[in-house]
Design an enzyme around this catalytic site. Sequence first.
Site, PDB file in Angstrom:
ATOM      1  N   GLU A 269       0.843  -1.208   0.000  1.00  0.00           N
ATOM      2  CA  GLU A 269       0.000   0.000   0.000  1.00  0.00           C
ATOM      3  C   GLU A 269       0.875   1.253   0.000  1.00  0.00           C
ATOM      4  O   GLU A 269       1.926   1.275   0.651  1.00  0.00           O
ATOM      5  CB  GLU A 269      -0.902   0.005   1.244  1.00  0.00           C
ATOM      6  N   HIS A 292      -7.657   1.490   1.966  1.00  0.00           N
ATOM      7  CA  HIS A 292      -7.582   0.991   3.345  1.00  0.00           C
ATOM      8  C   HIS A 292      -8.329   1.934   4.310  1.00  0.00           C
ATOM      9  O   HIS A 292      -7.738   2.472   5.242  1.00  0.00           O
ATOM     10  CB  HIS A 292      -6.114   0.822   3.787  1.00  0.00           C
TER      11      HIS A 292
HETATM   12  N1  LIG Z   1      -9.850  -2.543   6.419  1.00  0.00           N
HETATM   13  C1  LIG Z   1      -9.729  -1.988   7.594  1.00  0.00           C
HETATM   14  O1  LIG Z   1      -9.635  -0.769   7.717  1.00  0.00           O
HETATM   15  C2  LIG Z   1      -9.726  -2.848   8.810  1.00  0.00           C
HETATM   16  C3  LIG Z   1      -9.251  -4.133   8.754  1.00  0.00           C
HETATM   17  N2  LIG Z   1      -9.260  -4.922   9.869  1.00  0.00           N
HETATM   18  C4  LIG Z   1      -8.761  -6.301   9.760  1.00  0.00           C
HETATM   19  O2  LIG Z   1      -9.828  -7.202  10.084  1.00  0.00           O
HETATM   20  C5  LIG Z   1      -9.292  -8.267  10.836  1.00  0.00           C
HETATM   21  C6  LIG Z   1     -10.379  -8.922  11.633  1.00  0.00           C
HETATM   22  O3  LIG Z   1     -10.799  -8.062  12.665  1.00  0.00           O
HETATM   23  P1  LIG Z   1     -11.701  -8.585  13.872  1.00  0.00           P
HETATM   24  O4  LIG Z   1     -12.942  -9.213  13.364  1.00  0.00           O
HETATM   25  O5  LIG Z   1     -11.812  -7.501  14.855  1.00  0.00           O
HETATM   26  O6  LIG Z   1     -10.757  -9.730  14.460  1.00  0.00           O
HETATM   27  P2  LIG Z   1     -11.165 -10.931  15.394  1.00  0.00           P
HETATM   28  O7  LIG Z   1      -9.905 -11.416  16.001  1.00  0.00           O
HETATM   29  O8  LIG Z   1     -12.295 -10.562  16.279  1.00  0.00           O
HETATM   30  O9  LIG Z   1     -11.711 -12.040  14.351  1.00  0.00           O
HETATM   31  C7  LIG Z   1     -10.892 -12.764  13.488  1.00  0.00           C
HETATM   32  C8  LIG Z   1     -11.529 -14.133  13.284  1.00  0.00           C
HETATM   33  O10 LIG Z   1     -10.780 -14.841  12.319  1.00  0.00           O
HETATM   34  C9  LIG Z   1     -10.634 -16.180  12.756  1.00  0.00           C
HETATM   35  N3  LIG Z   1      -9.471 -16.772  12.117  1.00  0.00           N
HETATM   36  C10 LIG Z   1      -8.164 -16.604  12.426  1.00  0.00           C
HETATM   37  N4  LIG Z   1      -7.397 -17.317  11.593  1.00  0.00           N
HETATM   38  C11 LIG Z   1      -8.229 -17.944  10.724  1.00  0.00           C
HETATM   39  C12 LIG Z   1      -8.030 -18.825   9.644  1.00  0.00           C
HETATM   40  N5  LIG Z   1      -6.805 -19.209   9.280  1.00  0.00           N
HETATM   41  N6  LIG Z   1      -9.128 -19.294   8.986  1.00  0.00           N
HETATM   42  C13 LIG Z   1     -10.382 -18.924   9.371  1.00  0.00           C
HETATM   43  N7  LIG Z   1     -10.621 -18.084  10.408  1.00  0.00           N
HETATM   44  C14 LIG Z   1      -9.557 -17.601  11.065  1.00  0.00           C
HETATM   45  C15 LIG Z   1     -10.515 -16.070  14.264  1.00  0.00           C
HETATM   46  O11 LIG Z   1     -10.812 -17.312  14.907  1.00  0.00           O
HETATM   47  C16 LIG Z   1     -11.535 -14.986  14.550  1.00  0.00           C
HETATM   48  O12 LIG Z   1     -12.813 -15.532  14.785  1.00  0.00           O
HETATM   49  C17 LIG Z   1      -8.175  -7.588  11.671  1.00  0.00           C
HETATM   50  O13 LIG Z   1      -7.221  -8.515  12.085  1.00  0.00           O
HETATM   51  C18 LIG Z   1      -7.608  -6.572  10.705  1.00  0.00           C
HETATM   52  O14 LIG Z   1      -6.541  -7.129  10.017  1.00  0.00           O
HETATM   53  C19 LIG Z   1      -9.750  -4.454  11.066  1.00  0.00           C
HETATM   54  C20 LIG Z   1     -10.244  -3.168  11.162  1.00  0.00           C
HETATM   55  C21 LIG Z   1     -10.217  -2.243  10.067  1.00  0.00           C
HETATM   56  O1  LIG Z   2      -7.111   2.899  10.225  1.00  0.00           O
HETATM   57  C1  LIG Z   2      -6.091   2.324   9.874  1.00  0.00           C
HETATM   58  O2  LIG Z   2      -5.090   2.881   9.489  1.00  0.00           O
HETATM   59  C2  LIG Z   2      -6.023   0.812   9.920  1.00  0.00           C
HETATM   60  C3  LIG Z   2      -7.330   0.139  10.165  1.00  0.00           C
HETATM   61  C4  LIG Z   2      -7.098  -1.316  10.266  1.00  0.00           C
HETATM   62  O3  LIG Z   2      -6.739  -1.946   9.298  1.00  0.00           O
HETATM   63  C5  LIG Z   2      -7.255  -1.995  11.543  1.00  0.00           C
HETATM   64  O4  LIG Z   2      -7.903  -1.442  12.445  1.00  0.00           O
HETATM   65  O5  LIG Z   2      -6.738  -3.114  11.679  1.00  0.00           O
END
Ligand SMILES: NC(=O)C1=CN([C@@H]2O[C@H](COP(=O)(O)OP(=O)(O)OC[C@H]3O[C@@H](n4cnc5c(N)ncnc54)[C@H](O)[C@@H]3O)[C@@H](O)[C@H]2O)C=CC1
Ligand SMILES: O=C(O)CCC(=O)C(=O)O
Length: 409
Positions: A269, A292
């Site tokens: 990115e 992102h």
């Molecule tokens: N695009 C963005 O701006 C954002 C992206 N994210 C991403 O979203 C991800 C998920 O966030 P949350 O739901 O809060 O995390 P979380 O930890 O609550 O949920 C992740 C889930 O994935 C499962 N998991 C882990 N490895 C796996 C695998 N190999 N196969 C299947 N399931 C698997 C876990 O058991 C868990 O239930 C974060 O780690 C982050 O990277 C989060 C916030 C903002």
């Molecule tokens: O807001 C950001 O810069 C990152 C968000 C994100 O990917 C996360 O919360 O994991």
Amino acid sequence: MAKVSLDKSKIKFLLLEGVHQSAVDKLTEAGYTNIEYHKTALPEDQLLESVKDAHFIGLRSRTQLTRDVFEAANRLIAVGCFCIGTNQVDLDAAQEHGVAVFNAPYSNTRSVAELVIAEAILLLRGIPEKNAVCHRGGWQKSAEGSFEIRGKTLGIVGYGSIGSQVSVLAESLGMKVIFSDVVTKLPLGNAEQCKDLDALLTKADIVSLHVPETGATKMMMGAKQIKLMKPGAILINASRGTVVDIDALAEALKSGALAGAAIDVFPSEPKGPQDEFISPLREFDNVILTPHIGGSTIEAQANIGVEVAEKLIKFSDNGTTTSSVNFPEVALSTHTNVHRLLHVHHNVPGVMSAINRLFSENNINIIGQHLQTNEKVGYVVIEVAASNSETALEKVREVEGTIRCRVLF
Ligand SMILES: NC(=O)C1=CN([C@@H]2O[C@H](COP(=O)(O)OP(=O)(O)OC[C@H]3O[C@@H](n4cnc5c(N)ncnc54)[C@H](O)[C@@H]3O)[C@@H](O)[C@H]2O)C=CC1
Ligand SMILES: O=C(O)CCC(=O)C(=O)O
């Protein structure tokens, strides 16, 4: 008595990537005024320079805190990730340097879930292409390839905080929800857990990815998995860029195997607006590309600012490490009439007995002691009379296995 703990005004916070003003306000209210604030991520050489005298670093997803950064950051006590993901931080290196890492696990959850639902609706209606055609002066008035979301099957990969929020919103719109996860999860509403990813891919009209970046999720949507998706299905990725093979996705879009995609995260990115965004997906009108911003709403950023700043303040003020992602969790109340030694050590036999022996030999009474350990490190908070803290700090620093020690008065 000589001072053995820093004045708040000398404690430096290095805040990067434009973390919300709410964080600055919280820190200032708590008396922390030495704040170096940057709107963007820093180039590596500048980062290495700025971390040298920083006690705390606050960042989002763009700054990579590598082992080299921890080597350079001699005074660093804690890192605040103003986001959910912590894959940008070398958590092992942080732990080995006695640096606690915090994040905001729930503050932007809803923002990501709402974006995913919006994208699913737009893609099922073919809106991205129609919008692009209008911008170029065309008029593609047709129902062909446009579908309601009601009754469609959404496949959620990773049924954690975000995945389960998406599930609730999707059901409220009349979708059928299936999900896959490495852990057996309580399905919300009428959602159903699939036996594995392959089973989900063959059934879902829309696949949305919500897994963290780990070794196991790297390229988990490769050419083989994409081929398993239903003809004309849609792929949404707002998790991490390493989870999807972008070239395989581009191939599936080119051949018409997939009807569209929404991608918020990329293997590489741009660091900021000055860098060009390069991706083979740029040529497709039926792909929603976003920089992102899944978690980038005013509500989420303001809440994250407060949440992470509060965690850093608590750790700085009284040693609390509750909800740290890499550190043993110790929950402490505020301390009065005692000084607190915060000692981080390698979790090897003999460290605690050496510390306790040392206190006894030097006639230093332990007023309170709180110890938690994980596989690699121990974190012990020892309360002593104010008159003893300077000697105690000097002695305890000599204990073999010590990584870092500071005192709070
Ligand atoms: N695009 C963005 O701006 C954002 C992206 N994210 C991403 O979203 C991800 C998920 O966030 P949350 O739901 O809060 O995390 P979380 O930890 O609550 O949920 C992740 C889930 O994935 C499962 N998991 C882990 N490895 C796996 C695998 N190999 N196969 C299947 N399931 C698997 C876990 O058991 C868990 O239930 C974060 O780690 C982050 O990277 C989060 C916030 C903002
Ligand atoms: O807001 C950001 O810069 C990152 C968000 C994100 O990917 C996360 O919360 O994991």
